[in-house]
Design a protein around this motif. Structure first.
Motif, PDB file in Angstrom:
ATOM      1  N   TYR A 630    -108.182  -4.586  67.185  1.00 55.35           N
ATOM      2  CA  TYR A 630    -107.797  -3.459  66.322  1.00 55.35           C
ATOM      3  C   TYR A 630    -108.092  -2.139  67.025  1.00 55.35           C
ATOM      4  CZ  TYR A 630    -108.370   0.150  62.753  1.00 55.35           C
ATOM      5  OH  TYR A 630    -108.302   1.330  62.042  1.00 55.35           O
ATOM      6  N   GLU A 638    -103.052   0.039  65.159  1.00 51.97           N
ATOM      7  CA  GLU A 638    -102.401  -1.095  65.812  1.00 51.97           C
ATOM      8  C   GLU A 638    -103.365  -2.272  65.805  1.00 51.97           C
ATOM      9  OE1 GLU A 638    -100.876  -0.213  69.667  1.00 51.97           O
ATOM     10  OE2 GLU A 638     -99.556   1.384  68.956  1.00 51.97           O
ATOM     11  N   GLU A 662     -96.985  -6.161  62.821  1.00 50.37           N
ATOM     12  CA  GLU A 662     -96.332  -4.927  62.390  1.00 50.37           C
ATOM     13  C   GLU A 662     -96.057  -4.861  60.892  1.00 50.37           C
ATOM     14  OE1 GLU A 662     -94.128  -3.469  66.398  1.00 50.37           O
ATOM     15  OE2 GLU A 662     -92.997  -4.936  65.215  1.00 50.37           O
ATOM     16  N   VAL A 667    -101.130  -6.411  58.408  1.00 52.59           N
ATOM     17  CA  VAL A 667    -102.121  -5.518  59.023  1.00 52.59           C
ATOM     18  C   VAL A 667    -103.326  -5.368  58.098  1.00 52.59           C
ATOM     19  CG1 VAL A 667    -102.581  -3.132  59.714  1.00 52.59           C
ATOM     20  CG2 VAL A 667    -100.473  -4.265  60.461  1.00 52.59           C
ATOM     21  N   GLN A 671    -107.231  -6.552  58.723  1.00 54.03           N
ATOM     22  CA  GLN A 671    -108.337  -5.607  58.579  1.00 54.03           C
ATOM     23  C   GLN A 671    -109.380  -6.142  57.601  1.00 54.03           C
ATOM     24  OE1 GLN A 671    -106.030  -2.082  57.539  1.00 54.03           O
ATOM     25  NE2 GLN A 671    -106.582  -1.145  59.489  1.00 54.03           N
TER      26      GLN A 671
END
Length: 722
Positions: A630, A638, A662, A667, A671
């Motif tokens: 990350y 990204e 993407e 994403v 995270q």
């Protein structure tokens, strides 16, 4: 360690004091594995399992890493490691660190776990403690089941010292001629074809409250040792001592001179079985010095190669006890679940019972066309996702081609069977098989030949490079259009390890990823010299440079007053250039969190060098194997997943692929995964500046947060089965 704060430009980041030794860092990882056996919170039979893993890990460490260091010493290699050690200094340091750990494991099993097993009705007892009825049974068992398999080998002027096979358990036996009192030496190999632990029948088990115990048994070598007279009739057995040998087992294939890599690997495998130098001798502490010396001389070993054990040798055989039907002494069983977004996909089935294959329910390709999918094993089912993707492709009449890499898989793998079926169904099928996957070479050769015989195009990798990437490309005709579907993952296409290893995989039909995989497969199977990719980071082509560039980008953001932030999860961090670049980022104020399961040669928490870097390691019931990278990128975040660690071999000597994620939802999911792992206070260990690891504990509220447990709960909830 700490030092006075100095300007970054006056610090020499090549100074050996800023780096941990790779081999010693690995030993610290294996200690964390052993700690799971030491931890009383771990269920009893799981504690035995972790003892077995600790020992199995050590076997590979000696067969490869220690063997390599010994070869360097013999070749007078003088090159220093980044931490400033010679090969011989590393061997000395390994022995100094490892001996206390081996003794700790030995004492744990002998004096703690064996007693706790007895308290649970599981009696692993010594032969000398058997009653007469039990001895009579084992004597008959020896005659019937063991004696015919044994081959005593004499050692005298007419019988040279026999070859001792790698990882074999043996008995060093001294017998005496009754007429001349002359002593003779012999070796008896404990056969691997028999169970290491001999179980007594129910009626001869120890009794608990007038009920037979769950299990009673003795080690096989003790049954042999107490019946040696049958092997040496007419001789007097004087003494008998077990020993175990480890040899160099790494393959050395000169690929440039190997016209046929398959044949070359097969020849090297035969050499592995018939003789490479010994690197470790394990003996019991009670072994007399004359036996010890005899073995050292005959095996050409030095004092530093000998490891003394008080109790049983070869504790990796403790895996046996996981078969005992005591679920209360094990982790709660976990069955991977099919995520909700894949529950509409039904399996490929034989609908009519006549071999005609039909697809029930929605096909997986329609779901992938709708959006990218992320699967997280072993929480998400491998068979219900990745395996289903490949199986459906094999039978889908619209699929024209399947290409994939196979690094490690099981011999009875549904993946292999699906590829064979696809070839038989007339599809273009190509499999890149890595024959040099360490310790899986023999297995890989067997099923690679099966694939070839069925019509699959099998490629055996590139000269000088291991193919470690985990990728699948499916080419499908949809109307007048050709669409490419991909799976890019962090783990092997192995349904067995997919239940034990944590891994991530992306299923997508993004055009640029499909084009990139097409180019990558052309690089792997043909003469393509592709130098650029649209989305993928590919080693050894552009991955190192791109990763370093993204770290420098975080440095720029930080130096311009913005936020510099990196979170990276991997198995190992060894590469000198990557570590040096992370140090530069820390000096520039970039906040860095690293989640590294195993080896970490970066030294965190040094003032002015790495005080913005924190390193944790998570060791639990599942082997942490996923790689996630990350980068905050000034708010344009990204995040990547893939097959590569930040090791020199991954970045420079292996074919690896890392893909950007993407889809905003995915994403966010990644995270969240990173955040949960960073908050772990149950299985997480924090690396200190002096190289030690401290295990985290719940804070004042006493609430444990196990990342792996949380992921299981999340998976059940998302699948609707909780």
């Amino acid at each position: 360690m700490s030092q006075a704060k100095v300007a970054p430009d006056t610090i020499n980041l090549q100074d050996p004091q800023y780096y941990f030794n790779r081999e010693l860092s690995w030993l610290e990882f294996n200690y964390r594995v052993l700690h799971e056996a030491l931890d009383e919170r771990t269920p009893l039979l799981e504690r035995l399992k972790f003892c077995a893993i600790f020992s199995s890990n050590l076997d590979e460490f000696f067969m490869v890493r220690v063997a390599g260091l010994k070869q360097q010493v013999e070749a007078d290699v003088s090159k220093l490691t980044p931490d400033g050690r010679t090969p011989s200094e590393q061997l000395t340091a390994i022995g100094e660190r490892l001996r206390p750990l081996v003794q700790q494991q030995d004492h744990l099993f002998e004096y703690t776990l064996r007693k706790q097993l007895i308290a649970q009705g599981i009696y692993l007892i010594n032969y000398v403690d058997l009653d007469q009825e039990q001895r009579t049974y084992l004597h008959q068992y020896f005659d019937d089941q063991i004696f015919p398999v044994l081959t005593p080998l004499a050692v005298d002027p007419s019988h040279p010292f026999p070859y001792i096979s790698n990882l074999s358990l043996n008995l060093a036996v001294v017998v005496r001629e009754p007429d001349t009192d002359e002593e003779r030496f012999a070796r008896v190999k404990v056969p691997r074809v028999l169970p290491r632990f001999v179980a007594l029948p129910k009626e001869l088990r120890h009794q608990e409250d007038d009920q037979a115990a769950v299990w009673t048994g003795v080690p096989l070598e003790q049954v042999i040792a107490h019946n040696l007279e049958a092997l040496f009739p007419g001789m007097i057995v004087q003494e008998c001592h077990p020993f175990r040998l480890t040899r160099n087992a790494d393959l050395a294939v000169e690929e440039d001179e190997a016209d046929d890599l398959l044949l070359a690997i097969e020849q090297e495998l035969r050499k592995r079985h018939v003789g490479k130098s010994a690197v470790r001798l394990e003996i019991q502490s009670s072994t007399p010095s004359h036996i010890r010396q005899r073995l050292m001389e005959d095996l050409i070993l030095e004092e530093n190669d000998v490891y003394e054990i008080d109790g049983l040798l070869g504790l990796k055989d403790l895996f046996y006890f996981m078969s005992i039907p005591r679920p209360d002494l094990k982790d709660e069983p976990w069955s991977p679940v099919i995520p909700s977004f894949l529950q509409r996909v039904k399996e490929v089935v034989d609908g009519n019972g006549d071999g005609t294959i039909q697809l029930e329910g929605e096909d997986i390709f329609s779901l992938i066309r709708h959006s990218d999918l992320l699967v997280h094993h072993p929480y998400d089912s491998f068979s219900g996702s990745v395996q289903q993707f490949i199986t459906q492709a094999a039978y889908d009449p619209n699929v024209l081609a399947i290409k994939m890499t196979l690094y490690r898989t099981s011999g009875d793998s549904p993946i292999v069977n699906a590829l064979i079926a696809a070839a038989e169904n007339g599809k273009q099928v190509a499999a890149l098989v890595e024959l040099k996957a360490r310790f899986d070479e023999e297995n890989n050769i067997i099923w690679a030949k099966r694939l070839e015989q069925s019509g699959v195009h099998v490629v055996y990798g590139l000269v000088g490079l291991k193919t470690h990437t985990k990728i699948v490309l499916v080419v499908r005709r949809e109307g007048n259009k050709i669409r490419r579907y991909v799976h890019i993952g962090t783990g092997n296409y192995n349904p067995k390890t997919a239940k034990l290893y944590t891994d991530l995989g992306l299923l997508s039909c993004r055009e640029e990823l499909g084009a990139d995989l097409t180019d990558l497969f052309n690089f792997l199977t043909g003469y393509s010299r592709q130098k650029s990719y649209r989305k993928l980071l590919v080693a050894p082509v552009n991955m190192r440079e791109q990763m370093i560039a993204m770290i420098h980008r975080e440095i720029d953001h930080s130096q311009k007053g913005g936020t510099g932030r990196i979170v990276a999860k991997m198995n190992a961090l060894v590469d000198f250039q990557m570590i040096k670049t992370l140090y530069e980022a820390s000096q520039a104020g970039v906040k860095i969190d690293l989640i590294i399961r195993g080896i970490c040669c970066l030294r965190p928490g040094i003032e002015g060098i790495s005080d913005n870097i924190k390193v944790i390691s998570i060791i639990g019931r599942f082997l942490e194997h996923s790689r996630i990278f990350y980068f905050h990128n000034g708010g344009e975040e990204e995040i990547y997943i893939g097959s590569a660690d930040w090791m020199t071999r991954n970045l420079s000597r292996r074919v690896e692929a890392v893909t950007p994620i993407e889809d905003p939802n995915l994403v966010q999911e990644l995270q969240e995964i990173l955040g949960i792992m960073l908050a772990d206070n149950r299985q997480a260990w924090e690396l200190q500046a002096d190289g030690t690891y401290l295990q985290r504990h719940p804070g004042e509220n006493g609430i444990e947060q196990s990342a792996q447990k949380i992921f299981m709960e999340m998976s059940l909830k998302s699948s609707g089965t909780s």
